[in-house]
Design a protein around this motif. Structure first.
Motif, PDB file in Angstrom:
ATOM      1  N   UNK A  63       0.801  -1.231   0.000  1.00 10.41           N
ATOM      2  CA  UNK A  63       0.000   0.000   0.000  1.00 10.41           C
ATOM      3  C   UNK A  63       0.833   1.279   0.000  1.00 10.41           C
ATOM      4  N   UNK A  64       2.098   1.181   0.363  1.00  8.93           N
ATOM      5  CA  UNK A  64       2.960   2.378   0.376  1.00  8.93           C
ATOM      6  C   UNK A  64       3.547   2.675  -1.003  1.00  8.93           C
ATOM      7  N   UNK A  65       3.403   1.749  -1.942  1.00 10.38           N
ATOM      8  CA  UNK A  65       4.005   1.916  -3.267  1.00 10.38           C
ATOM      9  C   UNK A  65       3.180   2.874  -4.130  1.00 10.38           C
ATOM     10  N   UNK A  66       3.875   3.544  -5.054  1.00 15.58           N
ATOM     11  CA  UNK A  66       3.226   4.434  -6.017  1.00 15.58           C
ATOM     12  C   UNK A  66       3.610   3.971  -7.420  1.00 15.58           C
ATOM     13  N   UNK A  67       2.623   3.836  -8.271  1.00 15.70           N
ATOM     14  CA  UNK A  67       2.841   3.400  -9.655  1.00 15.70           C
ATOM     15  C   UNK A  67       2.504   4.539 -10.610  1.00 15.70           C
ATOM     16  N   UNK A  68       3.210   4.568 -11.731  1.00 16.87           N
ATOM     17  CA  UNK A  68       2.787   5.373 -12.869  1.00 16.87           C
ATOM     18  C   UNK A  68       2.533   4.404 -14.015  1.00 16.87           C
ATOM     19  N   UNK A  69       1.341   4.496 -14.598  1.00 19.65           N
ATOM     20  CA  UNK A  69       0.940   3.619 -15.701  1.00 19.65           C
ATOM     21  C   UNK A  69       0.553   4.514 -16.875  1.00 19.65           C
ATOM     22  N   UNK A  70       1.180   4.284 -18.011  1.00 19.12           N
ATOM     23  CA  UNK A  70       0.912   5.091 -19.205  1.00 19.12           C
ATOM     24  C   UNK A  70       1.207   4.268 -20.446  1.00 19.12           C
ATOM     25  N   UNK A  71       0.611   4.600 -21.585  1.00 25.43           N
ATOM     26  CA  UNK A  71       1.195   4.137 -22.846  1.00 25.43           C
ATOM     27  C   UNK A  71       2.547   4.835 -23.017  1.00 25.43           C
ATOM     28  N   UNK A 104      13.186   4.158  -9.723  1.00 25.82           N
ATOM     29  CA  UNK A 104      11.974   3.517 -10.233  1.00 25.82           C
ATOM     30  C   UNK A 104      12.300   2.133 -10.789  1.00 25.82           C
ATOM     31  N   UNK A 105      11.368   1.226 -10.683  1.00 22.01           N
ATOM     32  CA  UNK A 105      11.424  -0.068 -11.365  1.00 22.01           C
ATOM     33  C   UNK A 105      10.605   0.021 -12.652  1.00 22.01           C
ATOM     34  N   UNK A 106      11.202  -0.386 -13.777  1.00 22.75           N
ATOM     35  CA  UNK A 106      10.497  -0.441 -15.072  1.00 22.75           C
ATOM     36  C   UNK A 106      10.217  -1.915 -15.324  1.00 22.75           C
ATOM     37  N   UNK A 107       9.040  -2.380 -14.947  1.00 24.48           N
ATOM     38  CA  UNK A 107       8.856  -3.801 -14.687  1.00 24.48           C
ATOM     39  C   UNK A 107       8.840  -4.698 -15.925  1.00 24.48           C
ATOM     40  N   UNK A 108       8.321  -4.220 -17.066  1.00 20.33           N
ATOM     41  CA  UNK A 108       8.076  -5.159 -18.167  1.00 20.33           C
ATOM     42  C   UNK A 108       9.124  -5.108 -19.272  1.00 20.33           C
ATOM     43  N   UNK A 148       7.046   2.411  -9.149  1.00 22.86           N
ATOM     44  CA  UNK A 148       6.978   1.417 -10.216  1.00 22.86           C
ATOM     45  C   UNK A 148       6.383   2.048 -11.467  1.00 22.86           C
ATOM     46  N   UNK A 149       7.090   1.858 -12.586  1.00 25.24           N
ATOM     47  CA  UNK A 149       6.623   2.336 -13.890  1.00 25.24           C
ATOM     48  C   UNK A 149       6.176   1.146 -14.713  1.00 25.24           C
ATOM     49  N   UNK A 150       5.011   1.276 -15.355  1.00 24.48           N
ATOM     50  CA  UNK A 150       4.523   0.225 -16.247  1.00 24.48           C
ATOM     51  C   UNK A 150       3.835   0.843 -17.452  1.00 24.48           C
TER      52      UNK A 150
END
Length: 342
Positions: A63-71, A104-108, A148-150
């Motif tokens: 719950x403490x994590x923050x993600x950014x999700x974008x094309x 940041x982690x770029x996961x994929x 986390x970036x996805x």
């Protein structure tokens, strides 16, 4: 954090042979072509495995994590720097580290790159700063709060994501995103696109580029925008009134800053300063030989409406018809030009 593993609900399907041959011809970094996944055929490297995607589908959440999700090319890097600084009490000194993998982690990234293509397109032993996919991915076990970036759509990320973590989603009008993605695919050798914009637009509309389609990606998130853990932003709103968007994101992350602090952050993020910031401009991988540095830099123009300088009237007409078909029945609207930009 729940440790229960969720089965991956989709199959990876290769594209038709003639399509694969065209992709391999036009994108040197993808000699094996691409593969489709999820209910609207999101594109990954043909070398991606369902085991990889199941791991991503079960990416650890806190719950403490923050993600950014974008094309891709929708203001992701800009948003990463903004989010990280807002969440970390505007610690500009600590921000003097590369976004990835340090912050940041770029996961994929391993699922969207073809290592055979990478070996062919990126000079080996170009320098000690080797282009390491694992380095860019980041460490999923690093202590929370993690950032986390996805570029994966919501439907390919952990199904518990929105119920667990704060997610900032950034959308952008597809015309500017397409032009920016064209430049990205020419800049990075692991993509290896050497054609012209008209050919790239053809691929973009046919969704034969890695991490397309863009529009379904954005519609899916738009329909989830009222979830309390999602902050839905438009690139164009950031260009029109960055300070207002900074306050919006700060409130979303439970932070409050003075007008002077907001002004300083807006100046830090202004495109003229952002382009000079080596920690966001991928300068640490330039020496690896992975970048065609003669074709520009990672941070380019950051403008709304730049597509008008690149699209011919014929391309615009085709693109408009394609978009109209895609957007049928959807109340998502795009801004394609602005009278004023920060």
């Amino acid at each position: 954090m729940s440790s229960e593993r969720v089965p991956f609900p989709f199959k990876i399907r290769p594209l038709e042979d003639d399509v694969q041959k065209k992709i391999a011809k036009d994108f040197e970094g993808y000699p094996n072509g691409l593969a489709s996944c999820n209910h609207w055929n999101f594109k990954l490297s043909a070398t991606a495995s369902e085991e990889q995607l199941e791991d991503l589908y079960n990416y650890p959440l806190d719950p403490r994590d923050v993600w950014v999700v974008t094309p891709p090319k929708c203001g992701t890097t800009w948003s990463q720097e903004m989010i990280w600084l807002i969440a970390n009490d505007l610690d500009y000194e600590a921000a003097k580290k590369p976004l990835m993998p340090d912050r940041w982690n770029f996961i994929e990234i391993a699922a969207i790159m073809d290592m055979e293509g990478l070996a062919k397109t990126v000079p080996q032993g170009a320098s000690d700063a080797a282009f390491d996919v694992k380095d860019l991915t980041g460490d999923p076990s690093r202590p929370s709060p993690r950032f986390v970036k996805s570029h994966l759509p919501i439907s390919l990320n952990n199904p518990r994501l929105l119920d667990t973590c704060k997610v900032v989603y950034v959308a952008r009008n597809p015309k500017d995103a397409c032009v920016s993605y064209y430049n990205h695919n020419r800049l990075f050798r692991d993509c290896g696109f050497n054609g012209d914009l008209e050919l790239f637009v053809e691929h973009f509309m046919n969704e034969t580029i890695v991490e397309t389609p863009f529009i379904e990606h954005m519609i899916e998130a738009w329909n989830l925008r009222h979830h309390p853990n999602m902050c839905f932003l438009f690139f164009e709103d950031m260009k029109k009134d960055l300070r207002a968007q900074l306050r919006k994101v700060a409130a979303f992350l439970g932070k409050s800053y003075s007008e002077e602090q907001i002004d300083k952050l807006a100046s830090h993020l202004h495109i003229d300063n952002f382009k000079k910031n080596p920690y966001v401009n991928m300068e640490h991988i330039n020496a690896s030989g992975a970048v065609n540095t003669d074709r520009g830099s990672f941070i380019r123009k950051g403008k709304t409406g730049d597509w008008k300088n690149h699209f011919t009237p014929e391309v615009t007409e085709k693109f408009d018809k394609w978009m109209a078909q895609k957007m049928k029945g959807c109340d998502l609207k795009y801004v394609e030009e602005l009278d004023h930009q920060d």
